[in-house]
Design an enzyme around this catalytic site. Structure first.
Site, PDB file in Angstrom:
ATOM      1  CG  HIS A  54      -2.086   0.920   1.092  1.00  0.00           C
ATOM      2  ND1 HIS A  54      -1.973   2.283   1.289  1.00  0.00           N
ATOM      3  CD2 HIS A  54      -3.366   0.679   0.748  1.00  0.00           C
ATOM      4  CE1 HIS A  54      -3.166   2.836   1.089  1.00  0.00           C
ATOM      5  NE2 HIS A  54      -4.022   1.887   0.756  1.00  0.00           N
ATOM      6  CG  ASP A  64      -8.380  -4.171  -2.534  1.00  0.00           C
ATOM      7  OD1 ASP A  64      -9.533  -3.793  -2.265  1.00  0.00           O
ATOM      8  OD2 ASP A  64      -7.526  -3.430  -3.054  1.00  0.00           O
TER       9      ASP A  64
END
Length: 374
Positions: A259, A310
């Site tokens: 991320h 996710d």
């Protein structure tokens, strides 16, 4: 480029604005409330109210809010006709993008950018988007839409409209938590897109349409749809370690890991992992959880990369029996609360967003007439 100017590819590390909506400093929080506590103690309806109105609702405020959302859970007939006429291969993300654009034509507040009008539009979109997702899905299967029920919560209604049966308490909680975790995340790509669009004094629907376009990309919201593809490619627990090591040797991008702003792990992924595991156990599909665990360990050891939201979300939705093309549209039905909050915040203290670029083309040169260019 003049001395002192700093170029940051992808705007990494750049502070591009101020917001009171959420922060990732010392853990993700929405308007000061830790997302860990919101996921544990609240339903999505309460968190949507918090994002749009600025504070958690009391009992009366929540009831009034849910009544307004219930009234707005319907689509204009021309939009339903279009959703029915769309080719069966139409991607749900494309259908929901088009739906929001069409809904603008039927919203009498569309051109009104006042705070009150934008709040009304935001609440209506919050109500209408899940209906559009469910209706398009059922039309694509040759099925008739199922009307929403005023007595069900936001998460429960979506599952009811998709399936036609009242969902279990476990499924409602699973979806509620995922919606809360997806609802808001500071200046991510789609939110920043929405703020750029509305900074020109465009309307809320236009900004949300643009945000949906940004979210569709596999480097943003589309990543949750790639999780099950990746797990299927890995084959199962017996082959997962070899598969992921080979993928790393090939320098393949492993979706669901890493991320831009989280370097030590995404707190949201940690919250949702337990829900994904319990949903898998309830459905008898634990092999995908075992496969995921193996991939996680290798990614941490070899690349120091950790799962983002996710990664468990894709597995959770699969265990709940939801089809993969619906995963990013579900992201939309959550994030529209965050997008709308940011649009209203941007317009309240607006300055058009217009950064500079670093020029890499030729130096200044004269223009030759066509006759001299041969």
């Amino acid at each position: 480029m003049s001395t002192g100017e700093i170029y940051s590819p992808g705007l990494e590390g750049v502070i591009a604005g101020e917001t009171a909506i959420s922060t990732i400093t010392e853990g993700l929080a929405y308007r000061g409330y830790p997302v860990t506590e919101l996921a544990d103690k609240c339903a999505f309806d309460e968190v949507a109210y918090l994002l749009l109105h600025g504070e958690l609702p009391d009992t009366k405020e929540l009831g009034d809010f849910q009544k307004r959302i219930a009234v707005a859970r319907r689509l204009p007939e021309p939009l339903r006709d279009l959703l029915k006429a769309l080719p069966k291969w139409t991607l749900p993300m494309d259908a929901i993008r088009t739906s929001v654009s069409i809904l603008a034509h039927f919203d009498q507040d569309m051109a009104d950018n006042s705070p009150d009008a934008n709040l009304r539009k935001a609440e209506r979109l919050l109500a209408q988007i899940p209906v559009a997702i469910a209706d398009q899905h059922r039309f694509s299967k040759g099925l008739q839409p199922i009307p929403a029920r005023p007595d069900l919560s936001h998460a429960a209604n979506f599952l009811y409209m998709m399936r036609g049966t009242e969902p279990t308490a476990a499924d409602i909680k699973n979806l509620d938590v995922s919606l809360i975790l997806y609802a808001e995340h500071e200046f991510n790509a789609s939110t920043f897109t929405a703020r750029v669009v509305c900074s020109t004094e465009s309307d809320l629907h236009a900004a949300v349409v643009a945000a949906i376009g940004a979210l569709k990309g596999k480097l943003h919201g589309g990543a949750n749809e790639k999780v099950m593809d990746l797990l299927r490619e890995a084959g199962g627990p017996a082959t997962a370690e070899k598969w992921i090591r080979d993928a790393l040797v090939r320098k393949e991008k492993v979706m669901g890991f890493g991320h831009r702003v989280y370097k030590a792990g995404d707190v949201r992924a940690g919250i949702l992992k337990g829900y994904a595991r319990r949903a898998a156990e309830a459905s008898g599909q634990t092999s995908w959880e075992e496969t995921a665990d193996i991939i996680e360990k290798v990614m941490a050891a070899e690349k120091n990369l950790h799962p983002n939201l996710d990664w468990p979300a894709g597995r959770l939705y699969h265990a709940m029996g939801l089809e993969v093309p619906l995963y990013t549209p579900i992201f939309v039905m959550a994030r529209v609360a965050g997008w709308s909050a940011h649009i209203m915040e941007q317009l309240a203290h607006n300055r058009i967003i217009r950064p500079r670029s670093r020029y890499t083309g030729p130096a200044m040169r004269p223009v030759k007439p066509l006759a001299e260019r041969g």
